[in-house]
Design a protein around this motif. Structure first.
Motif, PDB file in Angstrom:
ATOM      1  N   VAL A  57       0.849  -1.184   0.000  1.00  0.00           N
ATOM      2  CA  VAL A  57       0.000   0.000   0.000  1.00  0.00           C
ATOM      3  C   VAL A  57       0.884   1.232   0.000  1.00  0.00           C
ATOM      4  O   VAL A  57       1.696   1.433   0.884  1.00  0.00           O
ATOM      5  CB  VAL A  57      -0.921   0.003   1.225  1.00  0.00           C
ATOM      6  CG1 VAL A  57      -1.764   1.255   1.237  1.00  0.00           C
ATOM      7  CG2 VAL A  57      -1.799  -1.238   1.198  1.00  0.00           C
ATOM      8  N   PHE A  88       3.143  -8.460  -1.905  1.00  0.00           N
ATOM      9  CA  PHE A  88       1.692  -8.494  -2.088  1.00  0.00           C
ATOM     10  C   PHE A  88       1.223  -7.260  -2.831  1.00  0.00           C
ATOM     11  O   PHE A  88       1.494  -6.135  -2.415  1.00  0.00           O
ATOM     12  CB  PHE A  88       0.987  -8.561  -0.723  1.00  0.00           C
ATOM     13  CG  PHE A  88       1.174  -9.885  -0.049  1.00  0.00           C
ATOM     14  CD1 PHE A  88       0.550 -11.024  -0.540  1.00  0.00           C
ATOM     15  CD2 PHE A  88       1.989 -10.002   1.061  1.00  0.00           C
ATOM     16  CE1 PHE A  88       0.722 -12.253   0.079  1.00  0.00           C
ATOM     17  CE2 PHE A  88       2.162 -11.224   1.686  1.00  0.00           C
ATOM     18  CZ  PHE A  88       1.532 -12.358   1.191  1.00  0.00           C
ATOM     19  N   TYR A  89       0.577  -7.474  -3.920  1.00  0.00           N
ATOM     20  CA  TYR A  89      -0.049  -6.388  -4.651  1.00  0.00           C
ATOM     21  C   TYR A  89      -1.121  -7.018  -5.524  1.00  0.00           C
ATOM     22  O   TYR A  89      -0.906  -8.108  -6.049  1.00  0.00           O
ATOM     23  CB  TYR A  89       0.991  -5.627  -5.494  1.00  0.00           C
ATOM     24  CG  TYR A  89       0.551  -4.241  -5.864  1.00  0.00           C
ATOM     25  CD1 TYR A  89       0.490  -3.239  -4.898  1.00  0.00           C
ATOM     26  CD2 TYR A  89       0.179  -3.926  -7.167  1.00  0.00           C
ATOM     27  CE1 TYR A  89       0.078  -1.962  -5.224  1.00  0.00           C
ATOM     28  CE2 TYR A  89      -0.230  -2.642  -7.497  1.00  0.00           C
ATOM     29  CZ  TYR A  89      -0.287  -1.663  -6.522  1.00  0.00           C
ATOM     30  OH  TYR A  89      -0.689  -0.403  -6.834  1.00  0.00           O
ATOM     31  N   PRO A  90      -2.249  -6.372  -5.697  1.00  0.00           N
ATOM     32  CA  PRO A  90      -3.362  -7.042  -6.372  1.00  0.00           C
ATOM     33  C   PRO A  90      -3.107  -7.394  -7.839  1.00  0.00           C
ATOM     34  O   PRO A  90      -3.832  -8.216  -8.399  1.00  0.00           O
ATOM     35  CB  PRO A  90      -4.504  -6.027  -6.282  1.00  0.00           C
ATOM     36  CG  PRO A  90      -4.090  -5.034  -5.276  1.00  0.00           C
ATOM     37  CD  PRO A  90      -2.607  -5.061  -5.177  1.00  0.00           C
ATOM     38  N   ALA A 135       8.058  -3.218   2.655  1.00  0.00           N
ATOM     39  CA  ALA A 135       7.554  -3.520   1.318  1.00  0.00           C
ATOM     40  C   ALA A 135       8.705  -3.699   0.337  1.00  0.00           C
ATOM     41  O   ALA A 135       8.533  -4.265  -0.725  1.00  0.00           O
ATOM     42  CB  ALA A 135       6.638  -2.408   0.848  1.00  0.00           C
TER      43      ALA A 135
END
Lengths: 520, 99
Positions: free
Chosen positions: A24, A123-125, A310
């Motif tokens: 995010v 994690f990333y969509p 991240a």
């Protein structure tokens, strides 16, 4: 700045296949010192390295058999591998490897016989698996180079490495009624085969950066590894920019600029970043290593901050894929099938056809243009005239009509026939342009148009002498002026003859005959 | 101490796991044991052994590659059927960029 060092755990580093950051992220407006003026900027030397992602020209994805064609309805190009469904296993696309090797060889890289895929975890969509399959410490190819010309100076830019990886999907943040609350994800592009080409930090100005990108694009296009169509996202660029006081050996702290999708924007973004960093250092501040986004509307870059962790990708060898072995025989086969590349083609055009460096460069901007020129040059045996017509009339007409040279209504052989008519004196340059326009509009040959419209150039001495005698008899005043020393009025006579012949008189002959009649 | 609770929290964060304080203590102890065992393994001299990144190595080479032949794709509704949230042919996720 070896890229591997940049990628070590804990250091801020985004892999560049994605226009936006991982995890995010929050866009922040940061307090800064504004932009430095030219005099301040001149005190510093920019150090730039570029990471270019090129989409390889395959039918299917890098690890599965669905298409990655651009522009189709969202999420119609997925399969278990792309979606990261349980139990799905990646299988590497042979063509993707062959094309990546081709790009590597075209860029003078050394291809490693043994390379290894690695997982890059985040994690990333846009990436359902929770990791991207890339290459890390054992890339496909290393140690390449590329020569650029900037303002007449040649410079060699090193290429650190070329590695293969999968593309991520597309995340859409705007344009839907609930875009304030949701991001939309299209996975059509997820798993498209990419090669990432990382340059050495050898670039010292925005102009050099653009020259590097242009040359890289041209070489990769000619190699056949990719079409590099930027409008379809087939070539994307990230720039690492730092500055250091001139004379200092150590590199300054760099920023990575993302979200740059045209060469013009790369130039703007780099220039903005240099001016920003110079102002910051001049004001006694320090550059923070970070990823910044280029805003095409404002021409500015802005810092993009995410959670520190991240950036920790925890690379490890991909257990689902065996090591990639490119045998010497396979490499030789690919090398043997390599088409002539732009630098060699330019050299040959200069040596073989006597073209200027400039003409050779313009005529090798696309393979289609180079092929067209060469066909016209050979069919007409007049390479220089062919070069002028292809670059001038033909490209002008094609641009005006919004056509590509491969769709030219005039075939190269037809243009060659027109060129022959000019050289054997049948057509003046002016008439040839008229004939050309008719050829372009109507698809008829030069010979047909000349015959149908009676456009043949008048090179008959007797016929022209009669016209001149008549004109001189009708214009005693101008004849007197000429003979009185005002030789400039010869233009009046030339115009008269041209009018009388509807422009078809051979101008060189008209001049000669007029001088003879007036002087003699 | 080979691993601190802080490190466990950091790793859990990377893995998108939310762990209770009890979990953290338990995992710290587990990981401590694992690392001790790795230390034990490290007592062996492997300096002359090539690293084996994976067991398929022996089969490596061009034989493990796939031809570039188009296969079937899922229709969009099938691709989206397991998505918690979808709309307009897309997967929908909580907004990931704040401006």
């Amino acid at each position: 700045m070896p890229p591997l060092a940049n990628r070590s755990a804990g250091k801020p580093c985004y892999n560049s296949s994605f226009p936006l950051g991982r995890a995010v992220c929050k866009l922040m407006s940061i307090v800064d010192a504004g932009l430095a003026d030219a005099a301040t900027i001149a005190k510093y030397e920019p150090v730039i390295g570029l990471e270019v992602h090129v989409q390889l020209k395959t039918n299917t994805k890098i690890f599965s058999a669905s298409s990655h064609e651009f522009g189709n309805a969202p999420n119609t190009q997925t399969d278990p591998v792309v979606l990261g469904l349980p139990g799905a296993l990646p299988v590497l696309n042979r063509k993707a490897v062959a094309l990546a090797v081709r790009a590597s060889l075209a860029l003078d890289c050394r291809v490693n016989r043994y390379s290894q895929f690695a997982r890059k975890n985040y994690f990333y969509p846009d990436l359902p698996k929770g990791y991207q399959i890339s290459q890390y410490d054992k890339p496909l190819a290393e140690r390449g180079l590329l020569d650029i010309d900037v303002n007449g100076t040649r410079k060699r830019i090193g290429i650190t490495r070329l590695h293969m990886e999968e593309d991520a999907g597309k995340t859409v943040h705007d344009g839907f009624s609930d875009s304030q609350r949701y991001s939309y994800v299209d996975l059509n592009r997820a798993g498209a085969p990419l090669c990432e080409i990382v340059s050495e930090p050898d670039i010292r100005s925005s102009e050099e950066a653009v020259a590097y990108l242009n040359e890289l694009k041209l070489i990769v296009q000619f190699s056949g590894a990719s079409d590099c169509d930027m409008e379809k996202g087939q070539l994307r660029c990230d720039a690492n920019v730092s500055i250091r006081p001139r004379g200092q050996k150590e590199f300054g702290t760099r920023c990575e600029i993302k979200n740059v999708n045209s060469f013009r924007y790369v130039k703007q973004a780099i220039e903005y970043e240099i001016a920003r960093q110079a102002a910051l250092l001049e004001a006694g501040g320090t550059v923070i290593q970070e990823t910044r986004l280029f805003n095409t509307a404002t021409g500015a870059t802005a810092g993009m901050r995410g959670k520190e962790e991240a950036h920790d990708y925890r690379y490890f060898p991909e257990p689902d894929l065996p090591p990639l072995i490119v045998s010497d025989a396979w490499q030789q086969e690919i090398r043997g099938a390599m088409p002539e590349l732009p630098p060699a083609k330019r050299r040959r055009f200069v040596a073989e056809y006597g073209l200027s460096e400039y003409d050779a460069r313009v005529l090798t901007l696309t393979k289609a243009a180079a092929d067209y020129f060469e066909a016209a040059a050979q069919a007409s045996s007049r390479p220089k005239t062919a070069a002028n017509w292809v670059q001038g009339e033909l490209m002008g007409a094609l641009n005006a009509a919004g056509k590509k040279i491969e769709d030219s209504p005039i075939a190269a052989e037809e243009l060659a026939a027109l060129i022959k008519l000019i050289h054997d004196g049948s057509l003046s340059g002016k008439l040839a342009k008229e004939v050309f326009a008719k050829m372009f509009a109507g698809g008829k040959s030069a010979a047909e148009i000349v015959a149908a419209e009676g456009l043949q150039q008048i090179s008959d001495t007797g016929e022209l002498e009669a016209i001149i005698a008549d004109l001189l008899a009708k214009s005693p005043q101008q004849v007197a002026q000429y003979r009185g020393g005002k030789t400039g009025v010869i233009g009046f006579f030339v115009g008269g003859v041209m009018r009388a012949t509807r422009g078809q008189a051979n101008p060189k002959l008209v001049n000669e005959l007029l001088k003879k009649a007036l002087d003699g | 101490m080979k691993i601190t609770e802080k490190e466990v929290r950091y790793i859990a964060g990377l893995a998108n796991l939310s762990l209770s304080d009890d979990d953290i203590r338990r995992y710290a102890a587990d990981m401590e044991q694992i690392l001790e065992y790795v230390d034990k393994l490290n007592e062996l001299d492997t300096s002359t052994v090539e690293p084996m990144v994976q067991v398929l190595s022996a089969a490596g080479g061009a034989d493990t590659l796939r031809e570039d032949a188009l296969g079937a794709s899922y229709a969009a509704d099938k691709a989206l059927q397991s998505a918690p949230l979808s709309g307009a042919g897309h997967f929908k996720v909580p907004r990931v960029i704040e401006r």
